[in-house]
Design a protein around this motif. Structure first.
Motif, PDB file in Angstrom:
ATOM      1  N   LEU A  44      -6.652  11.275   8.533  1.00 42.67           N
ATOM      2  CA  LEU A  44      -6.830  10.820   7.151  1.00 42.67           C
ATOM      3  C   LEU A  44      -8.187  10.176   6.903  1.00 42.67           C
ATOM      4  O   LEU A  44      -8.577   9.971   5.754  1.00 42.67           O
ATOM      5  CB  LEU A  44      -5.715   9.833   6.776  1.00 42.67           C
ATOM      6  CG  LEU A  44      -4.311  10.416   6.708  1.00 42.67           C
ATOM      7  CD1 LEU A  44      -3.273   9.301   6.631  1.00 42.67           C
ATOM      8  CD2 LEU A  44      -4.179  11.375   5.539  1.00 42.67           C
ATOM      9  N   LEU A  45      -8.904   9.855   7.965  1.00 44.80           N
ATOM     10  CA  LEU A  45     -10.194   9.190   7.831  1.00 44.80           C
ATOM     11  C   LEU A  45     -11.326  10.203   7.729  1.00 44.80           C
ATOM     12  O   LEU A  45     -11.304  11.244   8.385  1.00 44.80           O
ATOM     13  CB  LEU A  45     -10.439   8.280   9.037  1.00 44.80           C
ATOM     14  CG  LEU A  45      -9.439   7.149   9.235  1.00 44.80           C
ATOM     15  CD1 LEU A  45      -9.722   6.429  10.552  1.00 44.80           C
ATOM     16  CD2 LEU A  45      -9.477   6.182   8.062  1.00 44.80           C
ATOM     17  N   THR A  46     -12.309   9.875   6.921  1.00 42.44           N
ATOM     18  CA  THR A  46     -13.484  10.740   6.809  1.00 42.44           C
ATOM     19  C   THR A  46     -14.348  10.641   8.052  1.00 42.44           C
ATOM     20  O   THR A  46     -14.860  11.647   8.543  1.00 42.44           O
ATOM     21  CB  THR A  46     -14.303  10.353   5.554  1.00 42.44           C
ATOM     22  OG1 THR A  46     -13.436  10.408   4.411  1.00 42.44           O
ATOM     23  CG2 THR A  46     -15.474  11.293   5.343  1.00 42.44           C
ATOM     24  N   TYR A  47     -14.523   9.421   8.572  1.00 51.01           N
ATOM     25  CA  TYR A  47     -15.337   9.199   9.773  1.00 51.01           C
ATOM     26  C   TYR A  47     -14.542   8.368  10.790  1.00 51.01           C
ATOM     27  O   TYR A  47     -14.812   7.187  10.997  1.00 51.01           O
ATOM     28  CB  TYR A  47     -16.641   8.476   9.416  1.00 51.01           C
ATOM     29  CG  TYR A  47     -17.485   9.241   8.436  1.00 51.01           C
ATOM     30  CD1 TYR A  47     -18.175  10.380   8.828  1.00 51.01           C
ATOM     31  CD2 TYR A  47     -17.577   8.839   7.108  1.00 51.01           C
ATOM     32  CE1 TYR A  47     -18.939  11.100   7.926  1.00 51.01           C
ATOM     33  CE2 TYR A  47     -18.343   9.549   6.199  1.00 51.01           C
ATOM     34  CZ  TYR A  47     -19.016  10.671   6.602  1.00 51.01           C
ATOM     35  OH  TYR A  47     -19.771  11.382   5.710  1.00 51.01           O
ATOM     36  N   PRO A  48     -13.557   8.986  11.455  1.00 42.76           N
ATOM     37  CA  PRO A  48     -12.718   8.217  12.386  1.00 42.76           C
ATOM     38  C   PRO A  48     -13.490   7.630  13.563  1.00 42.76           C
ATOM     39  O   PRO A  48     -13.098   6.596  14.103  1.00 42.76           O
ATOM     40  CB  PRO A  48     -11.670   9.227  12.858  1.00 42.76           C
ATOM     41  CG  PRO A  48     -12.252  10.561  12.568  1.00 42.76           C
ATOM     42  CD  PRO A  48     -13.174  10.390  11.399  1.00 42.76           C
ATOM     43  N   THR A  72      -1.522   8.451   2.866  1.00 48.56           N
ATOM     44  CA  THR A  72      -1.153   9.859   2.672  1.00 48.56           C
ATOM     45  C   THR A  72      -0.390  10.056   1.371  1.00 48.56           C
ATOM     46  O   THR A  72       0.492   9.277   1.036  1.00 48.56           O
ATOM     47  CB  THR A  72      -0.358  10.423   3.869  1.00 48.56           C
ATOM     48  OG1 THR A  72      -0.037  11.788   3.587  1.00 48.56           O
ATOM     49  CG2 THR A  72       0.917   9.655   4.128  1.00 48.56           C
ATOM     50  N   THR A 156      -3.130  18.840   7.460  1.00 50.13           N
ATOM     51  CA  THR A 156      -4.020  19.911   7.882  1.00 50.13           C
ATOM     52  C   THR A 156      -4.167  20.950   6.774  1.00 50.13           C
ATOM     53  O   THR A 156      -5.284  21.415   6.468  1.00 50.13           O
ATOM     54  CB  THR A 156      -3.512  20.574   9.183  1.00 50.13           C
ATOM     55  OG1 THR A 156      -3.458  19.578  10.204  1.00 50.13           O
ATOM     56  CG2 THR A 156      -4.398  21.715   9.612  1.00 50.13           C
ATOM     57  N   ARG A 159      -6.500  19.937   3.854  1.00 44.89           N
ATOM     58  CA  ARG A 159      -7.927  19.852   4.094  1.00 44.89           C
ATOM     59  C   ARG A 159      -8.633  21.085   3.561  1.00 44.89           C
ATOM     60  O   ARG A 159      -8.140  22.205   3.710  1.00 44.89           O
ATOM     61  CB  ARG A 159      -8.223  19.733   5.589  1.00 44.89           C
ATOM     62  CG  ARG A 159      -7.862  18.414   6.155  1.00 44.89           C
ATOM     63  CD  ARG A 159      -8.261  18.381   7.594  1.00 44.89           C
ATOM     64  NE  ARG A 159      -8.101  17.043   8.121  1.00 44.89           N
ATOM     65  CZ  ARG A 159      -8.085  16.759   9.397  1.00 44.89           C
ATOM     66  NH1 ARG A 159      -8.223  17.719  10.292  1.00 44.89           N
ATOM     67  NH2 ARG A 159      -7.941  15.528   9.804  1.00 44.89           N
TER      68      ARG A 159
END
Length: 163
Positions: A44-48, A72, A156, A159
Motif C-alpha cells: 500500500l505504500l508508494t515508497y516502502p 485499503t 495487486t 495497481r
C-alpha cells in the motif's frame, strides 16, 4: 492447465504446526497473519523502502493492523478480519509477556466463536465443509490468512500496469 499453488497457502502448510499445543499454534498462527499484514502494508505504500534501514522506523503488529485497515479501500469487504487480527494479537501478547496467561483458553474460544460462528461468511463455508474436531483454531487461522491473501490479490489488481 492448473494454476501454481498460492505461495501464502504454501507458507501455512510449511509453518503451521498441526497437532501442536495451543501456545505454539497461537504463536505460529499469529506470525503467519502478521507476515501477510506486513506484506499488504508494504504493498500500500508508494515508497516502502523509506521505512527500512538505520533511519527508518518499525511498527508494532497492532499498529500495522490499524494502518492496513485505514489505508485499503477494501477494508469494508470483510470487516471481521480486523477485529480477529487484533484479538489474535492480544492473545499472542498475553503469551509473550506472561508465563501463565490468564484466560488463555477463554480468549481463544472467544476468537474461534467470533470467526467461525459470528461471521456469516466463514460460518457458511465451515457449515458446508465441516471442521474436524480439534482443528477449530486452525480454521480461524486459515480463514484469516485466506482473507488477507485475497486482499493482497485485490490490491495487486488495483495497481496500474507497469509502463
Amino acid at each position: 492447465m492448473s494454476q501454481p499453488p498460492n505461495p501464502d497457502w504454501l507458507r501455512i502448510e510449511q509453518h503451521y504446526p498441526d497437532g501442536a499445543d495451543l501456545t505454539l499454534q497461537v504463536l505460529k498462527g499469529h506470525l503467519l497473519v502478521e507476515e501477510l499484514l506486513r506484506e499488504i502494508f508494504a504493498m500500500l505504500l508508494t515508497y516502502p523502502d523509506a521505512l527500512k534501514g538505520n533511519r527508518g522506523t518499525s511498527f508494532e503488529c497492532h499498529q500495522i493492523i490499524c494502518l492496513v485497515q485505514a489505508m485499503t479501500k477494501h477494508s469494508s469487504l470483510e470487516p471481521w478480519v480486523w477485529d480477529a487480527s487484533k484479538r489474535l494479537n492480544g492473545i499472542r501478547n498475553d503469551l509473550a509477556h506472561n508465563l501463565e496467561p490468564r484466560s488463555l483458553d477463554e480468549k481463544v474460544k472467544s476468537l474461534i466463536k467470533f470467526v467461525t460462528h459470528d461471521n456469516p461468511t466463514v460460518k457458511t463455508v465451515l457449515d458446508r465443509l465441516g471442521t474436524p474436531e480439534g482443528m477449530e483454531f486452525k480454521a480461524v487461522i486459515l480463514a484469516m490468512c485466506g482473507c488477507l491473501s485475497s486482499l493482497k490479490d485485490l490490491i495487486t489488481r488495483d495497481r496500474p500496469a507497469a509502463a
